[in-house]
Design an enzyme around this catalytic site. Structure first.
Site, short mmCIF file in Angstrom:
data_model
loop_
_atom_site.label_atom_id
_atom_site.label_comp_id
_atom_site.label_asym_id
_atom_site.label_seq_id
_atom_site.Cartn_x
_atom_site.Cartn_y
_atom_site.Cartn_z
N ASP A 164 0.88 -1.17 0.00
CA ASP A 164 0.00 0.00 0.00
C ASP A 164 0.92 1.22 0.00
OD1 ASP A 164 -1.60 2.17 0.62
OD2 ASP A 164 -2.81 1.08 2.09
N TYR B 190 -8.72 15.25 -7.37
CA TYR B 190 -7.86 14.49 -8.28
C TYR B 190 -6.85 15.41 -8.97
CZ TYR B 190 -6.53 11.24 -12.01
OH TYR B 190 -5.81 10.43 -12.88
P1 NDP Z 1 -6.78 1.34 -12.20
O1 NDP Z 1 -7.79 1.66 -11.17
O2 NDP Z 1 -7.17 0.51 -13.34
O3 NDP Z 1 -5.48 0.75 -11.49
C1 NDP Z 1 -4.92 1.45 -10.39
C2 NDP Z 1 -3.84 0.62 -9.76
O4 NDP Z 1 -3.35 1.33 -8.62
C3 NDP Z 1 -4.35 -0.72 -9.28
O5 NDP Z 1 -3.39 -1.73 -9.49
C4 NDP Z 1 -4.56 -0.48 -7.79
O6 NDP Z 1 -4.47 -1.71 -7.11
C5 NDP Z 1 -3.39 0.45 -7.49
N1 NDP Z 1 -3.57 1.20 -6.25
C6 NDP Z 1 -4.59 2.02 -5.89
N2 NDP Z 1 -4.41 2.47 -4.65
C7 NDP Z 1 -3.24 1.94 -4.20
C8 NDP Z 1 -2.52 2.03 -2.99
N3 NDP Z 1 -2.94 2.75 -1.95
N4 NDP Z 1 -1.35 1.35 -2.90
C9 NDP Z 1 -0.89 0.60 -3.92
N5 NDP Z 1 -1.53 0.48 -5.08
C10 NDP Z 1 -2.71 1.13 -5.22
O7 NDP Z 1 -6.22 2.73 -12.74
P2 NDP Z 1 -5.52 3.15 -14.13
O8 NDP Z 1 -4.72 2.04 -14.67
O9 NDP Z 1 -6.54 3.81 -14.96
O10 NDP Z 1 -4.58 4.32 -13.57
C11 NDP Z 1 -3.21 4.17 -13.32
C12 NDP Z 1 -2.62 5.55 -13.09
O11 NDP Z 1 -2.87 6.35 -14.24
C13 NDP Z 1 -3.24 6.30 -11.92
O12 NDP Z 1 -2.25 7.02 -11.25
C14 NDP Z 1 -4.22 7.25 -12.59
O13 NDP Z 1 -4.48 8.39 -11.83
C15 NDP Z 1 -3.46 7.57 -13.87
N6 NDP Z 1 -4.32 8.04 -14.95
C16 NDP Z 1 -5.41 7.30 -15.35
C17 NDP Z 1 -6.22 7.79 -16.35
C18 NDP Z 1 -7.43 7.05 -16.81
O14 NDP Z 1 -8.21 7.64 -17.59
N7 NDP Z 1 -7.65 5.80 -16.43
C19 NDP Z 1 -5.93 9.09 -17.01
C20 NDP Z 1 -4.74 9.74 -16.53
C21 NDP Z 1 -3.98 9.23 -15.53
P3 NDP Z 1 -5.11 -2.02 -5.67
O15 NDP Z 1 -6.44 -1.33 -5.65
O16 NDP Z 1 -5.16 -3.50 -5.66
O17 NDP Z 1 -4.14 -1.46 -4.68
#
Ligand code: NDP
Length: 277
Positions: free
Chosen positions: A82, A174
Site C-alpha cells: 500500500d 484528483y
Molecule cells: P486502475 O484503477 O485501473 O489501477 C490502479 C492501480 O493502482 C491498481 O493496481 C490499484 O491496485 C493500485 N492502487 C490504488 N491504490 C493503491 C494504494 N494505496 N497502494 C498501492 N496500489 C494502489 O487505474 P488506471 O490504470 O486507470 O490508472 C493508473 C494511473 O494512471 C493512476 O495514477 C491514474 O491516476 C493515472 N491516470 C489514469 C487515467 C485514466 O483515464 N484511467 C488518465 C490519466 C492518468 P489495488 O487497488 O489493488 O491497490
C-alpha cells in the site's frame, strides 16, 4: 481469444521484434501494476528484458500479472504494497532489492480517482486522494532513490494526468493531487541534474482501464444514463474521438527509460491524441 491471452501474445510479439532486449540486467518496480496502465507498463518493461516487480494491494491481481509475464518468458515477481503506508513501502522496497539485486527503474503508477462538485468535496476524499496520488509517489521514490544515486543510474517515471496540467469541473481533489505530483517531479528533477538518475511525468487523457470503467458506472448511476451512452460521450470528448489505450501510455513511459533518455529530466509527456494543453 481472451484478453489476457491477447496481451500475452502482444508481449511475445514485442519481445520478438526487439530481438536484443534493451533492458536486460535491469530491475524495475511498477506500483499499481495489477491492472490497467500499470499492468501494460509491466508488460512493456518485461518485453524489453527488465526483471519486474509488480506491486499493489490486491494480491490476486499482481500475481496474475506476474504469472502472465513469466509465461511470456519474462522475469517477474508480485509484492503486496500500500503506497500510502510507509512501513509497507519500506518492506516492499527491501524485498524488491533482494529479488532484483538492483532497482534501476521505478514507475509510480498507483492512483485513485473520485469526482465531486467543489462544495461537495469532503476532507476524507481530499486526503485519501492526495495520500495515494501524491504522498505515495514521494514515499516510494524516497525508498528507491538512494540506491539509484549510489549506482549513478536510475529512471523514475511518474504516471500523472492531463489533470496535472489543466483544471476541469468536478475533479478538484484528483487534479490538485496530480498537480502536486508534477510539482514534486519538477523539483526532484532539479535536484537530480547531473546524477545519472532522471525523473519525468507521463500525462494521459482518459485511458480505457478499470478506473475509467468505474468512473463511467458512477456517472451512469448518478445521471440515470446508460453506461454505453456515457462511454460514447467520454470518447467523443477526447481530441482523438476515442479513449487512449494502456499500451499507448506504456509506450510513453518507455520513452523515458533508455540510456539515450538521459537528458529528459523533469519533462511532462502528454498522451492525449491532440490538444496537448
Ligand atoms: P486502475 O484503477 O485501473 O489501477 C490502479 C492501480 O493502482 C491498481 O493496481 C490499484 O491496485 C493500485 N492502487 C490504488 N491504490 C493503491 C494504494 N494505496 N497502494 C498501492 N496500489 C494502489 O487505474 P488506471 O490504470 O486507470 O490508472 C493508473 C494511473 O494512471 C493512476 O495514477 C491514474 O491516476 C493515472 N491516470 C489514469 C487515467 C485514466 O483515464 N484511467 C488518465 C490519466 C492518468 P489495488 O487497488 O489493488 O491497490
Amino acid at each position: 481469444m481472451r484478453d489476457s491471452e491477447q496481451r500475452g501474445e502482444e508481449a511475445r510479439r514485442m519481445a520478438r521484434r526487439h530481438s536484443t532486449p534493451t533492458l536486460s540486467g535491469k530491475g524495475a518496480v511498477v506500483t499499481g501494476g495489477g491492472r490497467g496502465i500499470g499492468a501494460a507498463v509491466a508488460r512493456a518493461l518485461a518485453a524489453e528484458g527488465a526483471a519486474v516487480v509488480v506491486t499493489a494491494r490486491t494480491l490476486d491481481e499482481i500475481v496474475a500479472v506476474a504469472e502472465d509475464l513469466r509465461r511470456s518468458g519474462g522475469s517477474a515477481h508480485a509484492i503486496v504494497c500500500d503506497v500510502t503506508d510507509q512501513g509497507s513501502v519500506a518492506a516492499m522496497a527491501a524485498r524488491a532489492h533482494e529479488l532484483l539485486g538492483s532497482v534501476d527503474i521505478l514507475v509510480n503508477n498507483a492512483g485513485v480517482a473520485r469526482s465531486a462538485p467543489f462544495l461537495k468535496v469532503t476532507l476524507d476524499e481530499w486526503e485519501t486522494i492526495h495520500r495515494v496520488n501524491a504522498t505515495g509517489p514521494l514515499l516510494v521514490a524516497q525508498a528507491f532513490l538512494p540506491a539509484m544515486l549510489e549506482r549513478g543510474w536510475g529512471r523514475i517515471v511518474n504516471v500523472a494526468s492531463v489533470a496535472s496540467l489543466l483544471g476541469a469541473r468536478y475533479i478538484t481533489s484528483y487534479a490538485a493531487s496530480k498537480h502536486a505530483l508534477v510539482g514534486m517531479t519538477r523539483c526532484l528533477a532539479d535536484e537530480l541534474a547531473g546524477t545519472g538518475v532522471t525523473v519525468n511525468s507521463v500525462c494521459p487523457g482518459y485511458v480505457d482501464t478499470p478506473m475509467t470503467n468505474e468512473n463511467i458506472e458512477r456517472i451512469a448511476a448518478k445521471t440515470g444514463k446508460d453506461a454505453e451512452e456515457v462511454r460514447t460521450g467520454l470518447e467523443e470528448m477526447q481530441p482523438g474521438g476515442r479513449l487512449i489505450t494502456p499500451e499507448e501510455v506504456a509506450h510513453a513511459v518507455m520513452t523515458f527509460v533508455p540510456q539515450e533518455a538521459a537528458s529528459l529530466q523533469g519533462a511532462e509527456l502528454v498522451v492525449r491524441g491532440g490538444g496537448a494543453r
